[in-house]
Design a protein around this motif. Structure first.
Motif, PDB file in Angstrom:
ATOM      1  N   CYS A 175      -0.337   1.712   2.707  1.00 44.09           N
ATOM      2  CA  CYS A 175       0.614   2.014   1.630  1.00 44.09           C
ATOM      3  C   CYS A 175       1.512   0.816   1.330  1.00 44.09           C
ATOM      4  O   CYS A 175       2.007   0.653   0.208  1.00 44.09           O
ATOM      5  N   CYS A 176       1.783  -0.031   2.335  1.00 44.80           N
ATOM      6  CA  CYS A 176       2.817  -1.063   2.215  1.00 44.80           C
ATOM      7  C   CYS A 176       2.332  -2.479   2.538  1.00 44.80           C
ATOM      8  O   CYS A 176       3.080  -3.433   2.340  1.00 44.80           O
ATOM      9  N   CYS A 226       3.344   4.393   9.393  1.00 47.85           N
ATOM     10  CA  CYS A 226       3.790   3.170   8.731  1.00 47.85           C
ATOM     11  C   CYS A 226       5.267   2.911   9.023  1.00 47.85           C
ATOM     12  O   CYS A 226       6.125   3.755   8.745  1.00 47.85           O
ATOM     13  N   CYS A 229       7.643   2.815   5.884  1.00 48.55           N
ATOM     14  CA  CYS A 229       7.860   4.101   5.200  1.00 48.55           C
ATOM     15  C   CYS A 229       8.850   5.022   5.925  1.00 48.55           C
ATOM     16  O   CYS A 229       9.209   6.060   5.377  1.00 48.55           O
TER      17      CYS A 229
HETATM   18 ZN   LIG Z   1       4.111   2.457   4.120  1.00 46.96          ZN
END
Ligand SMILES: [Zn+2]
Length: 253
Positions: A175-176, A226, A229
């Motif tokens: 996601c990051c 994560c 997050c």
């Molecule tokens: Zn993330």
């Protein structure tokens, strides 16, 4: 992997390593320490601007929670060198220079890897009773530090890859993990690990590198958490720049 407490100190525990009662371990978070400001609260790094006496107190808290005699950290350099840790006197500031792979066969000596987006990857060989902890950021993936760690365990401790168990801790998720300059930073062979353009799945990459070194797929656990997050649970360098480092510790009881 689930969030729990060890003697009152929050941490994530691996269900895979929990199969081995002779192993103590915890993936610690930013919770439960005494540091203030951007280092709030369980910062375990002496090199990010936090008060040294506070970091030492945080390390003692981790050591006591796991019931260990010593914590051995590393001055991590995103490289692929290892150190085998013997029995050591208690010293909350102990850092082995310029290594990213810590290995031990000594009971009650905790191997500490610090991270804020990089992965800590724990390895354990129940047949030879050897524990290792690896600092693996994206630079570590590029150098295949995980393959190097398996090789070091084979050469220095006569481990067999098929006996090893591995746990990939919290880190930067797909996601990051954006790499706008990935064409310069990653070799073309790793470009297939993009989850979407310029975002890399470093969890899958680490798993594949462990499997490539001979660790059985069923012996690998991925936390899938994560760091960027979850601001209330984890330090993240990408998110905050000035911040602390959480720790992951494995030891033989
Ligand atoms: Zn993330």
């Amino acid at each position: 992997m689930h969030l729990t407490e060890i003697n009152g100190l929050p941490c994530y525990r691996s269900s895979l390593l929990a199969l081995f009662p002779e192993v103590a371990h915890g993936f610690f978070t930013r919770l439960g320490g005494g540091s203030r400001g951007p280092y709030e609260s369980l910062n375990l790094s002496f090199t990010v601007g936090d008060l040294p006496e506070q970091v030492a107190a945080n390390r003692r808290r981790v050591q006591e929670a796991l019931g260990l005699e010593t914590l051995a950290g590393a001055l991590q350099v995103h490289g692929r060198r290892e150190a085998v840790i013997p029995h050591l006197p208690a010293n909350p500031g102990l850092e082995v220079p310029e290594v990213d792979i810590l290995i031990t066969r000594q009971p009650r000596v905790g191997l500490l890897i610090k991270q804020a987006d990089c992965q800590a990857v724990m390895l354990y060989d129940p047949r030879r009773r050897v524990a290792a902890n690896v600092h693996c950021g994206w630079r570590g993936n590029v150098q295949n530090v995980l393959g190097e760690a398996v090789q070091a365990l084979r050469e220095r401790c006569r481990c067999r890859a098929e006996d090893l168990y591995a746990v990939i801790g919290p880190g930067l998720g797909p996601c990051c993990a954006e790499f706008r300059h990935f064409r310069e930073e990653f070799p073309p062979g790793l470009w297939t690990y993009q989850a979407r353009p310029a975002y890399f799945d470093l969890w899958r990459l680490s798993r594949k590198q462990l499997e490539g070194a001979g660790v059985p797929p069923s012996h690998i656990e991925v936390a899938g958490l994560c760091t960027r997050c979850h601001p209330h649970i984890f330090f993240s360098y990408r998110r905050d720049k000035i911040t602390g480092r959480q720790g992951a510790v494995i030891a033989l009881k």
